[in-house]
Scaffold this motif. Structure first.
Motif, short mmCIF file in Angstrom:
data_model
loop_
_atom_site.label_atom_id
_atom_site.label_comp_id
_atom_site.label_asym_id
_atom_site.label_seq_id
_atom_site.Cartn_x
_atom_site.Cartn_y
_atom_site.Cartn_z
N GLU A 512 0.81 -1.21 0.00
CA GLU A 512 0.00 0.00 0.00
C GLU A 512 0.85 1.27 0.00
O GLU A 512 0.63 2.19 -0.79
N GLY A 513 1.84 1.32 0.87
CA GLY A 513 2.65 2.53 1.01
C GLY A 513 3.43 2.87 -0.25
O GLY A 513 3.51 4.04 -0.65
N TYR A 514 4.01 1.86 -0.88
CA TYR A 514 4.80 2.11 -2.09
C TYR A 514 3.91 2.57 -3.25
O TYR A 514 4.29 3.46 -4.02
N LEU A 515 2.74 1.97 -3.37
CA LEU A 515 1.84 2.37 -4.46
C LEU A 515 1.24 3.75 -4.23
O LEU A 515 1.03 4.52 -5.18
N GLU A 516 0.98 4.08 -2.98
CA GLU A 516 0.49 5.44 -2.68
C GLU A 516 1.57 6.47 -3.01
O GLU A 516 1.29 7.55 -3.55
N LYS A 517 2.81 6.14 -2.69
CA LYS A 517 3.92 7.04 -3.02
C LYS A 517 4.04 7.20 -4.53
O LYS A 517 4.30 8.30 -5.04
N ILE A 528 -0.64 2.67 -12.57
CA ILE A 528 -0.35 2.77 -11.14
C ILE A 528 -1.66 2.88 -10.36
O ILE A 528 -1.82 2.24 -9.31
N SER A 529 -2.61 3.67 -10.86
CA SER A 529 -3.90 3.79 -10.18
C SER A 529 -4.62 2.46 -10.14
O SER A 529 -5.25 2.10 -9.13
N ASP A 530 -4.53 1.70 -11.21
CA ASP A 530 -5.14 0.37 -11.25
C ASP A 530 -4.52 -0.55 -10.19
O ASP A 530 -5.22 -1.25 -9.46
N HIS A 531 -3.20 -0.52 -10.10
CA HIS A 531 -2.51 -1.36 -9.11
C HIS A 531 -2.91 -0.96 -7.68
O HIS A 531 -3.11 -1.83 -6.82
N LEU A 532 -2.99 0.36 -7.43
CA LEU A 532 -3.37 0.81 -6.09
C LEU A 532 -4.79 0.36 -5.75
O LEU A 532 -5.07 -0.04 -4.61
N GLY A 533 -5.67 0.40 -6.73
CA GLY A 533 -7.03 -0.09 -6.52
C GLY A 533 -7.04 -1.56 -6.12
O GLY A 533 -7.79 -1.96 -5.20
N ALA A 545 -10.85 1.56 -3.56
CA ALA A 545 -10.41 0.71 -4.67
C ALA A 545 -11.19 1.05 -5.93
O ALA A 545 -10.60 1.23 -7.02
N ARG A 546 -12.50 1.16 -5.81
CA ARG A 546 -13.32 1.48 -6.98
C ARG A 546 -13.00 2.88 -7.52
O ARG A 546 -13.02 3.11 -8.73
N PHE A 547 -12.72 3.79 -6.59
CA PHE A 547 -12.34 5.14 -7.03
C PHE A 547 -11.07 5.08 -7.88
O PHE A 547 -10.99 5.74 -8.94
N GLN A 548 -10.09 4.32 -7.44
CA GLN A 548 -8.83 4.23 -8.19
C GLN A 548 -9.03 3.55 -9.53
O GLN A 548 -8.45 3.96 -10.55
N TRP A 549 -9.86 2.51 -9.57
CA TRP A 549 -10.11 1.84 -10.85
C TRP A 549 -10.82 2.78 -11.82
O TRP A 549 -10.50 2.81 -13.01
N GLN A 550 -11.81 3.52 -11.32
CA GLN A 550 -12.49 4.48 -12.18
C GLN A 550 -11.53 5.56 -12.67
O GLN A 550 -11.56 5.98 -13.83
N HIS A 551 -10.64 5.99 -11.76
CA HIS A 551 -9.64 7.00 -12.11
C HIS A 551 -8.73 6.47 -13.22
O HIS A 551 -8.38 7.20 -14.16
#
Length: 598
Positions: A512-517, A528-533, A545-551
């Motif tokens: 989580e921390g690395y992907l948020e960074k 990257i947004s897909d991975h964070l989701g 998660a859904r927000f990141q996938w939509q993004h």
């Protein structure tokens, strides 16, 4: 840099402070705009047409569209001819566009309006010198009233004014003001040498030139190399010229340009070598270029910009000055303007090839890949050069034509021979093979790149990430990604790789921390947004998660990696299964301990 030199630098910067610099913040620019609007609004004689033209000019100015900005300002001034602020702004922006004859008209108005503007007097002095009005140019410099102009700029300009008046002793005497400042010692000897050379005082010229070469505290620039070696050839000292050229080492100089110049010296004789400085205007151009090069710093890029434009005005064939001006424009993100400068460099110039390469790179920065491809393919017909092939391969890869890119990367490898940077070519070749679906060839090229680069982080990250995507060599892949991260912990792509690898290995909280960074550093990266989701889904942050996938779906994906249908399916039903890779848990956890936490 000595304190005295920094003082000169700051005074020069302040003298041109009204000119919009890249160093200004958005808040400062907005405040400036608002104050200008208020000033114009309060002038009852200001017509609506002038007001609109000024605002259009100001917007163009802030956007670094100096061509339209100057035209709008001039249009506004026609309706409001007494506006002193407009006059002071117009002459500066015209100088920046190398429109010096026009700038001089407004610079004269500026001083006639009561402004004791040292740079305005400089423009007038340069204009008068250009027109061979040397006595008037000297009078212009007598209006300087601060140390930077009186003790640095005036001596340089007046030395060549006196040269124009055919007064060599007074010319050399004018330079004496530079003798006592250690930081300007090289400039003093360089111009003293050129003035003696101009007047055929060869023995005295050689004393100054030899001193520059023999004194390690004096910096030998490419321009001084050109002029001094030219002097040696003309005075039948070709061996000395060749030794000087062959021993020159400056990483800032483009290798091909230096090779072209070296070839010129090799083919020169005392009979065919042409004198470089043939007029006072050309000497003055050297003075102005010396000023620009001295103050070529990001904090005061305006100074270098202005004086380089003045140098080119005095010598329209001064290609090194053109390269510097284009470089400054590129720093300002003014890539189209830079290319206009490159177009003025003649094909016979040693700087031509370097200019064309930089022009192609600017097309790439402007996302004009078609123009870049056309130019690079044209260059490839005349030059068998690894850099051209590499750039052309990059353009074709960005145009999603990896099969064609492969051909040029191979040509680049063949043309490059053995050198320290050849790994870059194997890396690019491997990326193209992977994009073309030829994984075995890609793997071979990437492993070669890793070997030659001594495991550079770019290669390790790409190879490790690709192995993970394919579900193979998981232990080696994770080890490579950790090593890449430890080399470049702030790179968003590597943070993405490490976070995504940890996710696939089941370490969701750590991932989580690395992907948020990574998303903070690269918020427009869809992958990257897909991975964070994906990570948020398994850390029980379903809405996020859904927000990141939509993004991710909303963003443009230039990589072609994002599987939009898969992301849409996750938006509807989430992720049904956790990732399941086979790996050596003990080895992986040992590598996790190796992750740098600095």
């Amino acid at each position: 840099m000595t304190m005295a030199r920094w003082t000169f630098l700051l005074v020069l910067a302040a003298a041109i402070a009204v000119f919009v610099s890249c160093s200004h913040t958005d808040m400062e620019e907005q405040t400036s705009l608002q104050s200008q609007e208020q000033a114009i609004g309060e002038d009852q004689e200001q017509s609506a047409k002038s007001y609109g033209a000024y605002l259009a000019g100001r917007v163009a100015h802030l956007r670094r569209d100096f061509t339209n900005a100057s035209e709008y300002y001039i249009q506004a001034l026609k309706a409001d001819p007494k506006n002193k602020e407009l006059i002071s702004r117009i002459y500066l922006i015209l100088v920046s566009k190398s429109r010096i004859d026009e700038a001089a008209v407004y610079a004269k108005q500026n001083v006639e309006n009561g402004s004791h503007d040292n740079f305005a007097y400089t423009v007038l002095a340069v204009k008068d010198m250009h027109d061979a009005n040397y006595k008037q140019s000297i009078k212009d410099t007598q209006n300087f009233d601060n140390p930077a102009y009186k003790e640095f700029i005036a001596p340089l300009l007046n030395a060549w004014n006196y040269a124009g008046l055919n007064e060599p002793d007074n010319a050399l005497k004018a330079l004496d003001a530079l003798k006592d400042e250690p930081s300007f010692k090289t400039i003093y000897h360089f111009h003293a040498g050129m003035i003696n050379d101009y007047f055929n005082r060869n023995r005295e010229a050689q004393k100054h030139y030899d001193l520059i070469i023999s004194n390690e505290s004096m910096e030998l620039s490419l321009r001084s190399l050109q002029i001094i070696s030219n002097f040696y050839v003309r005075t039948d000292q070709k061996d000395k010229a060749l030794a000087l050229v062959n021993g020159f080492n400056d990483e800032k100089v483009i290798a091909d340009m230096l090779r072209a110049f070296t070839k010129t010296v090799q083919n020169s004789t005392p009979q065919n070598a042409k004198r470089i400085i043939t007029s006072p205007s050309e000497g003055a151009a050297e003075a102005l270029f010396s000023i620009a090069a001295t103050f070529r710093y990001d904090e005061i890029i305006d100074v270098a910009h202005m004086f380089t434009s003045l140098a080119i005005y005095q010598n329209p064939n001064y290609d090194l000055a053109k390269l510097l001006l284009a470089d400054i424009l590129e720093d300002r993100q003014m890539f189209e303007d830079a290319n206009e400068v490159y177009e003025t460099i003649d094909e016979a110039s040693p700087a031509y090839y370097a200019a064309q390469l930089k022009k192609a790179n600017n097309f790439i920065k402007l996302n004009d890949y078609d123009s870049a491809e056309l130019l690079l393919k044209s260059l490839s017909l005349d030059y068998e050069n690894a850099q051209i092939y590499l750039d052309l391969g990059d353009v074709l890869r960005m145009k999603n034509r990896p099969e064609e890119a492969i051909k040029y990367y191979k040509a680049a490898i063949k043309a490059s021979g053995k050198n320290d940077s050849v790994w870059v070519l194997y890396y690019a070749l491997g990326v193209s093979y992977e994009q073309a679906g030829e994984w075995k060839k890609a793997e071979e090229a990437l492993l070669k790149a890793a070997e030659l680069s001594q495991n550079h982080y770019l290669v390790l990250n790409y190879l490790g990430y690709t192995w993970l995507k394919q579900g193979q060599n998981i232990n080696e892949a994770f080890t490579m990604i950790v090593s890449a991260y430890n080399q470049a912990p702030d790179d968003p792509n590597i943070n993405d790789s490490l976070g995504w690898a940890l996710y696939n290995l089941g370490y969701y909280g750590m991932a989580e921390g690395y992907l948020e960074k990574a998303t903070e550093a690269a918020p427009a990266n869809a992958v990257i947004s897909d991975h964070l989701g994906d990570v948020y889904w398994f850390t029980n942050r379903k809405n996020e998660a859904r927000f990141q996938w939509q993004h991710a779906l909303d963003l443009k994906d230039d990589t072609g990696e994002l599987d939009r249908k898969q992301v849409e399916a996750k938006l509807k039903g989430g992720i049904k299964k956790e990732p399941a890779l086979s790996y050596d848990k003990e080895l992986i956890e040992a590598q996790i301990k190796n992750i740098s936490h600095d």
